[in-house]
Design an enzyme around this catalytic site. Structure first.
Site, PDB file in Angstrom:
ATOM      1  N   GLU A   5       3.647  -0.179  12.548  1.00  0.00           N
ATOM      2  CA  GLU A   5       2.528  -0.897  11.931  1.00  0.00           C
ATOM      3  C   GLU A   5       2.565  -2.395  12.224  1.00  0.00           C
ATOM      4  O   GLU A   5       1.565  -3.093  12.075  1.00  0.00           O
ATOM      5  CB  GLU A   5       2.527  -0.663  10.417  1.00  0.00           C
ATOM      6  N   LYS A  60       0.836  -1.203   0.000  1.00  0.00           N
ATOM      7  CA  LYS A  60       0.000   0.000   0.000  1.00  0.00           C
ATOM      8  C   LYS A  60       0.869   1.250   0.000  1.00  0.00           C
ATOM      9  O   LYS A  60       0.605   2.218  -0.729  1.00  0.00           O
ATOM     10  CB  LYS A  60      -0.900   0.019   1.226  1.00  0.00           C
ATOM     11  N   ARG A 107       2.476   6.089  -2.954  1.00  0.00           N
ATOM     12  CA  ARG A 107       3.568   6.996  -3.333  1.00  0.00           C
ATOM     13  C   ARG A 107       3.757   7.007  -4.846  1.00  0.00           C
ATOM     14  O   ARG A 107       3.940   8.058  -5.465  1.00  0.00           O
ATOM     15  CB  ARG A 107       4.868   6.573  -2.638  1.00  0.00           C
TER      16      ARG A 107
END
Length: 424
Positions: A312, A25, A30
């Site tokens: 994360e 992701k 980006r």
């Protein structure tokens, strides 16, 4: 209508599986921003298709960028955002969209109102709003410093030097850097405040900018991007290594084997830290032509780890720690209170509701092993809470996961991948 609770499958035995993951992701979003601002057409190869990335493609289309599909790839036409009157952009709960899109919106000739899910209005945005104003943008946020707000673009942005506190999210820096080649003066971003979390994501931004032809200089808490054209061409997306955490963790919990093919030998993805973290928790970790393989030859061990750069991964690491034979202390992750939910409070609350012993620290969690029992695990619209619950369910019968569909934020086929891995 609410999604029914999902019974987390208990592992019938040691797993033995190869799990091919979709694209990153972080890299996909980006790549989409850089492609939208490039002077040449761009093909984004093997992008992730999830809620976060589909929100990004739609937001770019709302700004007049042409994004077409060709097979599994996305084709982005050059030229950047087009003149428009007034549009409203939905960023959902996607941090990359809400932080990366406003600098692009400042390059539009028109008004762009940015809004998202209710929880998105609580996520840190003031630093990037204030920074864009300092760089020449006109933004009406009614003094909130949060969503919703309106960017009144004039087709260009002066740019220049700006100082921000990016301790809430590295995305606040990345958002400014990604659009900076199109600013008249480029940008110099200087951070002042507590350390910026998720440093690998900043390295990813810098590397992808350079690969697109941008001139980038970095120093201690300072980043400079010169103005200039961006190249198009091909942008190949790596598998999402952070989304490997729960699958590789399953090998450790069940004493089995999981291989993730296509693991890059050189990457800026924070998920690459799983190799070291899982080894410290008792896994046998190896790489080879087939990919990265994790085997769980013994009990799960607790660990003392600073996860600032890889926050994360915290939900899955916390779930593994709750199943470990020794205590754990996870620190450096105060910034997780400002994610999709307050992840520290949510993890402590939900693991403890299953009989666990988790204590919140000012910047992390202390986890002591205790026998767990079944029950409802709430997910708070947070995809990584779903992943953590599934790991617990491998070893704890009767775990029911609330709103499993929220995992579609980054991994839409999670339940299919999970059940195929387990052979159930």
């Amino acid at each position: 209508m609410p999604t029914p609770n999902w019974p987390a499958p208990v592992a019938p035995g040691p797993v033995d599986a190869t799990v091919a993951l979709p694209g990153s992701k972080s890299m996909t979003n980006r790549a989409l921003i850089l492609a939208a601002l490039a002077a040449e057409p761009t093909r984004v190869v093997r992008p992730l298709r999830s809620r976060d990335t589909l929100l990004m493609t739609q937001a770019l289309r709302d700004l007049g960028v042409r994004v077409d599909e060709e097979g599994d790839d996305w084709l982005i036409a050059p030229g950047g955002p087009r003149p428009l009157g007034s549009v409203r952009v939905d960023v959902g709960l996607a941090g990359t969209v809400m932080r990366f899109l406003p600098p692009v919106a400042a390059l539009v000739d028109g008004e762009v109102t940015v809004d998202g899910d209710p929880r998105a209005r609580e996520r840190p945005m003031r630093p990037i709003i204030d920074a864009l104003r300092a760089l020449g943008a006109e933004i009406d946020d009614a003094g909130r410093g949060s969503l919703p707000f309106t960017v009144r673009g004039r087709g260009a942005l002066a740019g220049g030097a700006v100082t921000i506190d990016a301790s809430g999210s590295s995305q606040l820096v990345s958002g400014l850097l990604l659009a900076a080649p199109r600013f008249a003066k480029g940008v110099e971003v200087r951070h002042e405040g507590p350390p910026v979390p998720s440093a690998p994501h900043l390295e990813m931004t810098v590397r992808m900018l350079r690969e697109a032809g941008a001139s980038v200089e970095t120093g201690d808490d300072v980043w400079r991007v010169a103005p200039g054209p961006l190249r198009g061409g091909e942008s190949v997306i790596e598998p999402d290594l952070s989304n490997a955490a729960q699958f590789l963790g399953a090998a450790l919990v069940t004493g089995g084997r999981v291989t993730v093919p296509g693991w890059p030998s050189d990457t800026t993805q924070p998920g690459d830290a799983l190799r070291g973290l899982l080894a410290r928790m008792g896994a046998d970790v190896s790489t080879g032509p087939e990919g990265l393989t994790v085997r769980g030859p013994g009990p799960v061990l607790g660990l003392d780890a600073d996860l600032r750069d890889v926050g994360e991964l915290t939900p899955v690491i916390a779930a593994l720690a709750a199943l470990a034979t020794t205590p754990s202390r996870l620190t450096g992750i105060a910034h997780l209170r400002g994610h999709e939910t307050d992840r520290l409070a949510a993890l402590a609350r939900e693991i403890n509701a299953l009989g666990g012993d988790v204590r919140e620290l000012p910047d992390g969690l202390e986890i002591r092993p205790r026998p767990l029992h079944g029950g409802l695990f709430r997910t708070y619209d947070d995809h990584r809470m779903v992943m953590a619950a599934a790991v617990l369910g491998l070893a704890v019968e009767g775990v029911e996961i609330e709103d499993v569909a929220t995992v579609g934020k980054t991994l839409p086929d999670f339940t299919g991948l999970w059940t195929r891995m387990l052979g159930v």
